[in-house]
Write an enzyme that holds these catalytic residues in place. Structure first.
Site, PDB file in Angstrom:
ATOM      1  N   PHE A 139       0.756  -1.145  -0.022  1.00  0.00           N
ATOM      2  CA  PHE A 139      -0.017  -0.255  -0.125  1.00  0.00           C
ATOM      3  C   PHE A 139       1.030   1.253   0.004  1.00  0.00           C
ATOM      4  O   PHE A 139       1.599   1.403   0.892  1.00  0.00           O
ATOM      5  CB  PHE A 139      -0.780  -0.160   1.224  1.00  0.00           C
ATOM      6  CG  PHE A 139      -1.759   1.230   1.025  1.00  0.00           C
ATOM      7  CD1 PHE A 139      -3.069   1.309   0.397  1.00  0.00           C
ATOM      8  CD2 PHE A 139      -1.495   2.433   1.805  1.00  0.00           C
ATOM      9  CE1 PHE A 139      -3.611   2.320   0.258  1.00  0.00           C
ATOM     10  CE2 PHE A 139      -2.479   3.750   1.367  1.00  0.00           C
ATOM     11  CZ  PHE A 139      -3.245   3.515   0.805  1.00  0.00           C
ATOM     12  N   ASP A 224       9.189   2.969   2.265  1.00  0.00           N
ATOM     13  CA  ASP A 224       7.935   3.661   2.544  1.00  0.00           C
ATOM     14  C   ASP A 224       7.713   3.641   4.085  1.00  0.00           C
ATOM     15  O   ASP A 224       7.282   2.603   4.526  1.00  0.00           O
ATOM     16  CB  ASP A 224       6.688   3.172   1.582  1.00  0.00           C
ATOM     17  CG  ASP A 224       5.624   3.752   1.970  1.00  0.00           C
ATOM     18  OD1 ASP A 224       5.284   4.579   2.865  1.00  0.00           O
ATOM     19  OD2 ASP A 224       4.574   4.012   1.122  1.00  0.00           O
ATOM     20  N   LYS A 253       2.083  11.375   7.318  1.00  0.00           N
ATOM     21  CA  LYS A 253       1.378  10.800   8.539  1.00  0.00           C
ATOM     22  C   LYS A 253       1.733  11.345   9.803  1.00  0.00           C
ATOM     23  O   LYS A 253       1.394  12.709  10.082  1.00  0.00           O
ATOM     24  CB  LYS A 253       1.247   9.239   8.769  1.00  0.00           C
ATOM     25  CG  LYS A 253       0.259   8.683   7.500  1.00  0.00           C
ATOM     26  CD  LYS A 253      -0.336   7.441   7.737  1.00  0.00           C
ATOM     27  CE  LYS A 253      -1.388   7.180   6.796  1.00  0.00           C
ATOM     28  NZ  LYS A 253      -0.678   6.036   5.924  1.00  0.00           N
TER      29      LYS A 253
HETATM   30  C1  LIG Z   1      -1.021   6.038   4.397  1.00  0.00           C
HETATM   31  C2  LIG Z   1       0.107   5.539   3.556  1.00  0.00           C
HETATM   32  C3  LIG Z   1       0.609   6.031   2.319  1.00  0.00           C
HETATM   33  C4  LIG Z   1      -0.480   7.303   1.484  1.00  0.00           C
HETATM   34  O1  LIG Z   1      -0.485   8.302   2.505  1.00  0.00           O
HETATM   35  P1  LIG Z   1      -1.577   9.395   2.022  1.00  0.00           P
HETATM   36  O2  LIG Z   1      -1.271  10.566   2.914  1.00  0.00           O
HETATM   37  O3  LIG Z   1      -2.882   8.675   2.490  1.00  0.00           O
HETATM   38  O4  LIG Z   1      -1.574   9.851   0.576  1.00  0.00           O
HETATM   39  C5  LIG Z   1       1.415   5.657   1.491  1.00  0.00           C
HETATM   40  N1  LIG Z   1       2.107   4.432   2.228  1.00  0.00           N
HETATM   41  C6  LIG Z   1       2.040   4.106   3.236  1.00  0.00           C
HETATM   42  C7  LIG Z   1       2.888   2.752   3.870  1.00  0.00           C
HETATM   43  C8  LIG Z   1       0.813   4.289   3.919  1.00  0.00           C
HETATM   44  O5  LIG Z   1       0.433   3.658   5.435  1.00  0.00           O
END
Ligand SMILES: *Cc1c(COP(=O)(O)O)cnc(C)c1O
Length: 398
Positions: A139, A224, A253
């Site tokens: 994700f 990520d 986040k």
């Molecule tokens: C939440 C998330 C994203 C995307 O972040 P947004 O601010 O919702 O665009 C990308 N990678 C990971 C691992 C995430 O948990």
């Protein structure tokens, strides 16, 4: 009260989410309150965006102070918060360079553009032929390019045509990674722990092996850490569990403690220096309000010992979950305060337990039918962990 508000959402809003029917109006620390005054413990933390706890006083004060001074200049001009934000973030994460954006998806897109350009200008890959290796069940966000390499049918179906240039391999599989490498490979984009997939922890040593292969083959390792980063797993960055450093690290986040969308790509100079003026940007990226809020959000993570607390409370929480022995439970796992309970298929899906937990004052969310993720704010105390465990075991025993 709450039913009227829910009706408004249903009538006027796009139905791209299926939330639990709890309408929240106030938050403080690990607790949130609904419009009828009921109190809940937040065990999702906005997908780890409120690691510092809801409405942390110091971040709130920074937000108010900065909003009264200057909020947005655009990057056409400089602002007095950007430089200090860069320096503090680089020193904390041992990075050379920062590129600030807003959402996590934008940070992912930024990294993809950067490594492609690096591939063409530094590595010598023929133009438009760069390949990026990614993992199944990843994700990374919701844009067209990102869903182009998702393996979740819900994320993709109906949204093509897709962006080419991505190769998908199984997660946690070093051999598959080696086999997928070609002379056109510019990067490997991977989550240190797959959050949305259900808190999937790769075999021990995976990241270290991947790091070594990337170095040998001149491939950029993009971690990520938008969900795993900033203390969630009991370290500032999850890469520290294996003592490695990514070439590009994506954070978002909790970078603002939940007050404001702030994300960033952290990198070494060799990669980031391929970007020239005019090639990438964002109107809001690096704005003074975002930078001020992020500086305080980072500072309190350190000053208030939240990362150490995540490690300590994570162990208590995980041990507690392990003690809830029940044939419905298939597995319990986690690192720091990124925890999951996976149910057997016969249990009939995790959502029913989330609904029951809500009735008992604990908010959490199922990820992929059979798993509940528990990820409270990092400021949770041991008595609050016990409180949560009591409710979880009561609901499951029942
Ligand atoms: C939440 C998330 C994203 C995307 O972040 P947004 O601010 O919702 O665009 C990308 N990678 C990971 C691992 C995430 O948990």
């Amino acid at each position: 009260m709450s039913s009227t508000l829910i009706e408004l959402e249903e009538q006027y809003g796009a139905h791209n989410y299926k939330p639990l029917d709890v309408v929240l109006s106030r938050g403080e620390g690990v607790w949130v309150w609904d419009v009828d005054g009921n109190r809940y413990m937040d065990c999702l933390s906005a997908y780890s965006a409120v690691n510092q706890g809801h409405c942390h006083k110091k971040i709130m004060q920074t937000l108010i102070d900065q909003a009264q001074k200057l909020t947005l200049t655009s990057r056409a001009f400089r602002n007095d918060q950007l430089g200090p934000f860069y320096k503090e973030l680089c020193e904390l994460t041992r990075s050379h360079k920062v590129l600030p954006m807003n959402s996590g998806a934008e940070a992912v897109e930024t990294a993809i553009k950067t490594v492609r350009k690096w591939g063409y200008t530094v590595k010598g890959v023929p133009e438009n032929e760069a390949e990026i290796i990614v993992c199944e069940n990843n994700f990374h966000g919701r844009t067209i390019s990102i869903v182009s390499f998702s393996t979740d049918p819900d994320a993709r179906k109906g949204f093509g045509p897709f962006t080419p240039g991505f190769i998908v391999i199984p997660y946690g599989d070093v051999t598959a990674f080696e086999a997928a490498i070609s002379p056109k490979t510019v990067a490997f984009l991977v989550e240190p722990i797959q959050g949305e997939a259900g808190v999937i922890i790769p075999p021990e040593g995976y990241l270290k092996k991947i790091r070594n292969i990337c170095t040998e083959q001149n491939i950029m390792l993009i971690l990520d850490e938008i969900q795993t980063g900033l203390g969630r797993t009991g370290k500032l960055l999850a890469e520290e569990h294996e003592g490695i450093e990514a070439d590009l690290t994506l954070i978002g986040k909790a970078l603002s403690g939940g007050f404001y969308p702030v994300s960033a790509v952290l990198s070494n100079s060799e990669v980031m220096n391929v970007l020239q003026p005019g090639e990438h940007g964002s109107t809001f990226g690096g704005n003074p309000l975002a930078c001020a809020v992020a500086r305080t959000a980072l500072q309190i993570l350190i000053d208030e010992g939240m990362i150490e607390n995540a490690a300590k409370m994570g162990t208590v929480f995980l041990n507690g979950l392990k003690q809830i022995a029940n044939p419905l439970i298939k597995d319990v796992r986690g690192k720091g305060l990124m925890l999951a309970m996976e149910f057997n298929p016969e249990a009939g899906g995790a959502r029913q337990y989330c609904l029951r937990l809500k009735e008992n004052g604990l908010l959490c969310k199922e990820t992929h039918h059979h798993t509940i993720r528990f990820a409270p704010p990092l400021i949770i105390t041991s008595s609050e962990v016990e409180w949560a465990l009591d409710r979880i075991s009561a609901v499951i025993e029942d």
